[in-house]
Design a protein around this motif. Structure first.
Motif, PDB file in Angstrom:
ATOM      1  N   SER A   1       0.870  -1.172   0.000  1.00  0.00           N
ATOM      2  CA  SER A   1       0.000   0.000   0.000  1.00  0.00           C
ATOM      3  C   SER A   1       0.907   1.222   0.000  1.00  0.00           C
ATOM      4  O   SER A   1       2.112   1.109   0.236  1.00  0.00           O
ATOM      5  CB  SER A   1      -0.914   0.022   1.227  1.00  0.00           C
ATOM      6  OG  SER A   1      -0.194   0.372   2.401  1.00  0.00           O
ATOM      7  N   ASP A   2       0.341   2.377  -0.292  1.00  0.00           N
ATOM      8  CA  ASP A   2       1.125   3.610  -0.387  1.00  0.00           C
ATOM      9  C   ASP A   2       0.181   4.777  -0.142  1.00  0.00           C
ATOM     10  O   ASP A   2      -0.860   4.863  -0.805  1.00  0.00           O
ATOM     11  CB  ASP A   2       1.746   3.686  -1.793  1.00  0.00           C
ATOM     12  CG  ASP A   2       2.696   4.866  -1.964  1.00  0.00           C
ATOM     13  OD1 ASP A   2       3.013   5.527  -0.961  1.00  0.00           O
ATOM     14  OD2 ASP A   2       3.123   5.100  -3.119  1.00  0.00           O
ATOM     15  N   CYS A   3       0.500   5.627   0.829  1.00  0.00           N
ATOM     16  CA  CYS A   3      -0.374   6.740   1.188  1.00  0.00           C
ATOM     17  C   CYS A   3       0.484   7.868   1.748  1.00  0.00           C
ATOM     18  O   CYS A   3       1.551   7.607   2.310  1.00  0.00           O
ATOM     19  CB  CYS A   3      -1.376   6.268   2.242  1.00  0.00           C
ATOM     20  SG  CYS A   3      -2.573   7.506   2.771  1.00  0.00           S
TER      21      CYS A   3
ATOM     22  N   GLY B   1       1.083  10.165 -10.077  1.00  0.00           N
ATOM     23  CA  GLY B   1       0.907   8.889  -9.376  1.00  0.00           C
ATOM     24  C   GLY B   1       1.476   7.717 -10.173  1.00  0.00           C
ATOM     25  O   GLY B   1       2.078   7.888 -11.230  1.00  0.00           O
ATOM     26  N   HIS B   2       1.252   6.531  -9.611  1.00  0.00           N
ATOM     27  CA  HIS B   2       1.829   5.305 -10.167  1.00  0.00           C
ATOM     28  C   HIS B   2       0.972   4.124  -9.765  1.00  0.00           C
ATOM     29  O   HIS B   2       0.224   4.207  -8.792  1.00  0.00           O
ATOM     30  CB  HIS B   2       3.256   5.121  -9.626  1.00  0.00           C
ATOM     31  CG  HIS B   2       3.356   5.207  -8.126  1.00  0.00           C
ATOM     32  ND1 HIS B   2       3.143   4.120  -7.315  1.00  0.00           N
ATOM     33  CD2 HIS B   2       3.572   6.249  -7.298  1.00  0.00           C
ATOM     34  CE1 HIS B   2       3.249   4.490  -6.046  1.00  0.00           C
ATOM     35  NE2 HIS B   2       3.499   5.788  -5.994  1.00  0.00           N
ATOM     36  N   GLY B   3       1.108   3.035 -10.497  1.00  0.00           N
ATOM     37  CA  GLY B   3       0.445   1.806 -10.109  1.00  0.00           C
ATOM     38  C   GLY B   3       1.097   1.226  -8.858  1.00  0.00           C
ATOM     39  O   GLY B   3       2.266   1.485  -8.571  1.00  0.00           O
TER      40      GLY B   3
ATOM     41  N   VAL C   1       5.809  -1.359  -5.167  1.00  0.00           N
ATOM     42  CA  VAL C   1       5.227  -0.066  -4.789  1.00  0.00           C
ATOM     43  C   VAL C   1       5.100   0.846  -6.012  1.00  0.00           C
ATOM     44  O   VAL C   1       4.202   1.678  -6.068  1.00  0.00           O
ATOM     45  CB  VAL C   1       6.079   0.637  -3.705  1.00  0.00           C
ATOM     46  CG1 VAL C   1       5.424   1.939  -3.271  1.00  0.00           C
ATOM     47  CG2 VAL C   1       6.250  -0.265  -2.506  1.00  0.00           C
ATOM     48  N   HIS C   2       6.019   0.710  -6.944  1.00  0.00           N
ATOM     49  CA  HIS C   2       5.929   1.516  -8.169  1.00  0.00           C
ATOM     50  C   HIS C   2       5.847   0.571  -9.345  1.00  0.00           C
ATOM     51  O   HIS C   2       6.790  -0.142  -9.639  1.00  0.00           O
ATOM     52  CB  HIS C   2       7.154   2.430  -8.318  1.00  0.00           C
ATOM     53  CG  HIS C   2       7.222   3.484  -7.263  1.00  0.00           C
ATOM     54  ND1 HIS C   2       8.001   3.351  -6.136  1.00  0.00           N
ATOM     55  CD2 HIS C   2       6.588   4.672  -7.138  1.00  0.00           C
ATOM     56  CE1 HIS C   2       7.842   4.427  -5.367  1.00  0.00           C
ATOM     57  NE2 HIS C   2       6.990   5.233  -5.945  1.00  0.00           N
ATOM     58  N   GLU C   3       4.702   0.552 -10.013  1.00  0.00           N
ATOM     59  CA  GLU C   3       4.549  -0.281 -11.200  1.00  0.00           C
ATOM     60  C   GLU C   3       3.583   0.386 -12.157  1.00  0.00           C
ATOM     61  O   GLU C   3       3.150   1.532 -11.918  1.00  0.00           O
ATOM     62  CB  GLU C   3       4.137  -1.716 -10.810  1.00  0.00           C
ATOM     63  CG  GLU C   3       2.894  -1.841  -9.939  1.00  0.00           C
ATOM     64  CD  GLU C   3       2.556  -3.316  -9.636  1.00  0.00           C
ATOM     65  OE1 GLU C   3       3.382  -4.033  -9.059  1.00  0.00           O
ATOM     66  OE2 GLU C   3       1.444  -3.739  -9.981  1.00  0.00           O
TER      67      GLU C   3
ATOM     68  N   VAL D   1      -3.913   2.622  -8.472  1.00  0.00           N
ATOM     69  CA  VAL D   1      -2.970   3.722  -8.686  1.00  0.00           C
ATOM     70  C   VAL D   1      -2.986   4.670  -7.484  1.00  0.00           C
ATOM     71  O   VAL D   1      -3.938   4.691  -6.706  1.00  0.00           O
ATOM     72  CB  VAL D   1      -3.319   4.521  -9.960  1.00  0.00           C
ATOM     73  CG1 VAL D   1      -3.237   3.631 -11.198  1.00  0.00           C
ATOM     74  CG2 VAL D   1      -4.696   5.175  -9.869  1.00  0.00           C
ATOM     75  N   THR D   2      -1.928   5.464  -7.389  1.00  0.00           N
ATOM     76  CA  THR D   2      -1.922   6.542  -6.406  1.00  0.00           C
ATOM     77  C   THR D   2      -2.264   7.851  -7.101  1.00  0.00           C
ATOM     78  O   THR D   2      -2.035   8.007  -8.299  1.00  0.00           O
ATOM     79  CB  THR D   2      -0.548   6.691  -5.717  1.00  0.00           C
ATOM     80  OG1 THR D   2       0.410   7.133  -6.691  1.00  0.00           O
ATOM     81  CG2 THR D   2      -0.087   5.388  -5.099  1.00  0.00           C
ATOM     82  N   VAL D   3      -2.833   8.769  -6.325  1.00  0.00           N
ATOM     83  CA  VAL D   3      -3.077  10.139  -6.791  1.00  0.00           C
ATOM     84  C   VAL D   3      -2.410  11.022  -5.757  1.00  0.00           C
ATOM     85  O   VAL D   3      -2.893  11.131  -4.628  1.00  0.00           O
ATOM     86  CB  VAL D   3      -4.588  10.428  -6.891  1.00  0.00           C
ATOM     87  CG1 VAL D   3      -4.818  11.882  -7.302  1.00  0.00           C
ATOM     88  CG2 VAL D   3      -5.240   9.481  -7.894  1.00  0.00           C
ATOM     89  N   GLU D   4      -1.241  11.590  -6.112  1.00  0.00           N
ATOM     90  CA  GLU D   4      -0.403  12.229  -5.101  1.00  0.00           C
ATOM     91  C   GLU D   4       0.277  13.509  -5.582  1.00  0.00           C
ATOM     92  O   GLU D   4       1.494  13.553  -5.712  1.00  0.00           O
ATOM     93  CB  GLU D   4       0.644  11.238  -4.579  1.00  0.00           C
ATOM     94  CG  GLU D   4       1.462  10.517  -5.645  1.00  0.00           C
ATOM     95  CD  GLU D   4       2.566   9.642  -5.032  1.00  0.00           C
ATOM     96  OE1 GLU D   4       3.339  10.159  -4.213  1.00  0.00           O
ATOM     97  OE2 GLU D   4       2.647   8.456  -5.384  1.00  0.00           O
ATOM     98  N   PRO D   5      -0.523  14.548  -5.809  1.00  0.00           N
ATOM     99  CA  PRO D   5       0.115  15.819  -6.138  1.00  0.00           C
ATOM    100  C   PRO D   5       0.872  16.359  -4.933  1.00  0.00           C
ATOM    101  O   PRO D   5       0.546  16.019  -3.787  1.00  0.00           O
ATOM    102  CB  PRO D   5      -1.072  16.720  -6.487  1.00  0.00           C
ATOM    103  CG  PRO D   5      -2.219  16.167  -5.719  1.00  0.00           C
ATOM    104  CD  PRO D   5      -1.984  14.674  -5.677  1.00  0.00           C
TER     105      PRO D   5
ATOM    106  N   ILE E   1      -0.342  15.047  -0.710  1.00  0.00           N
ATOM    107  CA  ILE E   1      -1.523  14.298  -0.256  1.00  0.00           C
ATOM    108  C   ILE E   1      -1.705  13.170  -1.259  1.00  0.00           C
ATOM    109  O   ILE E   1      -1.858  13.422  -2.456  1.00  0.00           O
ATOM    110  CB  ILE E   1      -2.772  15.201  -0.197  1.00  0.00           C
ATOM    111  CG1 ILE E   1      -2.523  16.400   0.746  1.00  0.00           C
ATOM    112  CG2 ILE E   1      -3.986  14.383   0.262  1.00  0.00           C
ATOM    113  CD1 ILE E   1      -3.619  17.458   0.702  1.00  0.00           C
ATOM    114  N   GLU E   2      -1.663  11.936  -0.754  1.00  0.00           N
ATOM    115  CA  GLU E   2      -1.664  10.760  -1.638  1.00  0.00           C
ATOM    116  C   GLU E   2      -2.734   9.776  -1.200  1.00  0.00           C
ATOM    117  O   GLU E   2      -2.750   9.345  -0.048  1.00  0.00           O
ATOM    118  CB  GLU E   2      -0.285  10.076  -1.570  1.00  0.00           C
ATOM    119  CG  GLU E   2      -0.214   8.742  -2.303  1.00  0.00           C
ATOM    120  CD  GLU E   2       1.180   8.111  -2.261  1.00  0.00           C
ATOM    121  OE1 GLU E   2       1.908   8.328  -1.267  1.00  0.00           O
ATOM    122  OE2 GLU E   2       1.521   7.390  -3.221  1.00  0.00           O
ATOM    123  N   ASP E   3      -3.602   9.442  -2.131  1.00  0.00           N
ATOM    124  CA  ASP E   3      -4.570   8.369  -1.902  1.00  0.00           C
ATOM    125  C   ASP E   3      -4.229   7.180  -2.788  1.00  0.00           C
ATOM    126  O   ASP E   3      -3.710   7.338  -3.894  1.00  0.00           O
ATOM    127  CB  ASP E   3      -5.994   8.833  -2.277  1.00  0.00           C
ATOM    128  CG  ASP E   3      -6.683   9.576  -1.142  1.00  0.00           C
ATOM    129  OD1 ASP E   3      -6.317   9.373   0.025  1.00  0.00           O
ATOM    130  OD2 ASP E   3      -7.599  10.372  -1.443  1.00  0.00           O
TER     131      ASP E   3
HETATM  132 ZN    ZN Z   1       3.356   6.896  -4.179  1.00  0.00          ZN
END
Ligand code: ZN
Ligand code: ZN
Length: 358
Positions: free
Chosen positions: A226-228, A290-292, A297-299, A317-321, A333-335
């Motif tokens: 997971s990644d947040c 973001g990334h898959g 963690v990064h794909e 995916v992550t959404v992390e501006p 902020i990353e979801d």
């Molecule tokens: Zn990330």
């Protein structure tokens, strides 16, 4: 479990006119066969499913690798693969050129019969891995929940006066205590100006009051990551810092609303980037949106200016501006988000309104 995956892979091989694919990347081997050990290769093609590992993994392979695979034990894995290939038939054999070293490639080429042509074919398994099945989504959801609970536990004792490194270690302990295999990556805990480094390494420096603290963390559970990221205030903020937080939150929410099957990663990245650019922070958002996330963690897919992949149901995916103001503060902020046929499901559970933790 590995049956539909091998079939999906074989369908891809036909499109590329390959007779078989030699899978050497261990993450790809795990996705394809279920094997989680540290030394194995797999060969897949129509009518061919061979899995080769060394003697240490005899019983683990029997437990994890399904009956549809022919399991073999060898010291020289690539040598064994080569030995087992019919020497008479011309064969186009794909290999993972992002993984196989020049040295191992040369050894393999020397051992293969002359009828076999080695063809660079990296990325096939990675593209398949980008679309998760229900079991994978459940594992990643579980990792995200575990990570959320671990952070909440750490925040109960506060942030101010504790060091960045102490908080990072506490997060790792809390995740392990709750059953994580490991921390998915070394947590980032970065206060004040240090938060302006997107990949800050936690320091032995106490966290001050009245600033912003970026915390980026994730758990690995049953192999999946997971990644947040959340950014917290440690007291009353300078209005300029507060304004940066609001810009990033707005960009994050708008980009998140655009996440669904259909757009490219670049298109979703552009939604957040336009908001941050308009606020005068164009040069302060230097990374992709973001990334898959999956076994790694990064794909794939990438959400960035270079992201040409079309987002599809099953992607996670992550959404992390972020906005990083050198010498001042950083906000990210990353979801973590699963793309569904209708839109998306946010897997990160913590609120995003600015939260004060002292
Ligand atoms: Zn990330
Ligand atoms: Zn992150």
């Amino acid at each position: 479990m590995s049956q539909p995956r091998a079939e999906a892979l074989i369908a891809q091989l036909a499109e590329r006119e390959l007779d078989a694919l030699l899978v050497t990347n261990l993450v790809n081997v795990r996705w394809l066969t279920g094997f989680s050990g540290s030394n194995a290769v797999a060969l897949a093609g129509p009518g061919v499913r061979r899995f080769v590992t060394d003697f240490r993994y005899l019983s683990q392979a029997a437990e994890q690798v399904g009956e549809s695979w022919e399991r073999e034990i060898a010291t020289d894995l690539l040598g064994r693969v080569a030995e087992g290939i019919d020497s008479e038939t011309p064969l186009r054999l794909g290999f993972d050129d992002e993984d196989l070293s020049v040295k191992r490639h040369a050894t393999l080429a020397g051992a293969l019969p002359g009828s076999v042509q080695l063809v660079a074919a990296g990325g096939i398994v990675e593209q398949l891995r980008a679309v998760k099945d229900a079991a994978e989504i459940a594992k990643i959801r579980g990792a995200a929940r575990l990570a959320d609970a671990a952070l909440e536990e750490v925040l109960e004792a506060g942030l101010v006066g504790r060091t960045e490194r102490e908080i990072a270690m506490e997060i790792e302990f809390a995740m392990r205590r709750r059953g994580a295999d490991a921390s998915a990556f070394s947590p980032i805990v970065a206060a004040g100006p240090h938060g302006a480094l997107p990949h800050a390494v936690p320091r032995e420096v106490p966290i001050p009051a009245g600033t912003l603290v970026v915390i980026d963390w994730g758990a690995q559970l049953d192999g999946y990551a997971s990644d947040c990221t959340r950014t917290f205030a440690t007291g009353e903020l300078d209005p300029r810092d507060r304004a940066v937080y609001d810009v990033v939150l707005h960009a994050q929410e708008e980009a998140l609303a655009a996440v669904r099957p259909g757009p490219t990663g670049r298109e979703v990245d552009a939604v957040a980037r336009a908001i941050i650019d308009d606020a005068g922070h164009a040069e302060h958002f230097g990374h992709g949106l973001g990334h898959g996330v999956g076994l790694e963690v990064h794909e794939a897919p990438r959400l960035s200016k270079q992201g040409t992949d079309v987002l599809a149901a099953g992607n996670i995916v992550t959404v992390e501006p972020g906005v990083y103001v050198p010498g001042a503060i950083g906000v990210r902020i990353e979801d973590l988000v699963a793309i569904t046929p209708e839109g998306h499901e946010v897997l990160s559970g913590l609120p995003k309104e600015l939260r004060v933790v002292t």
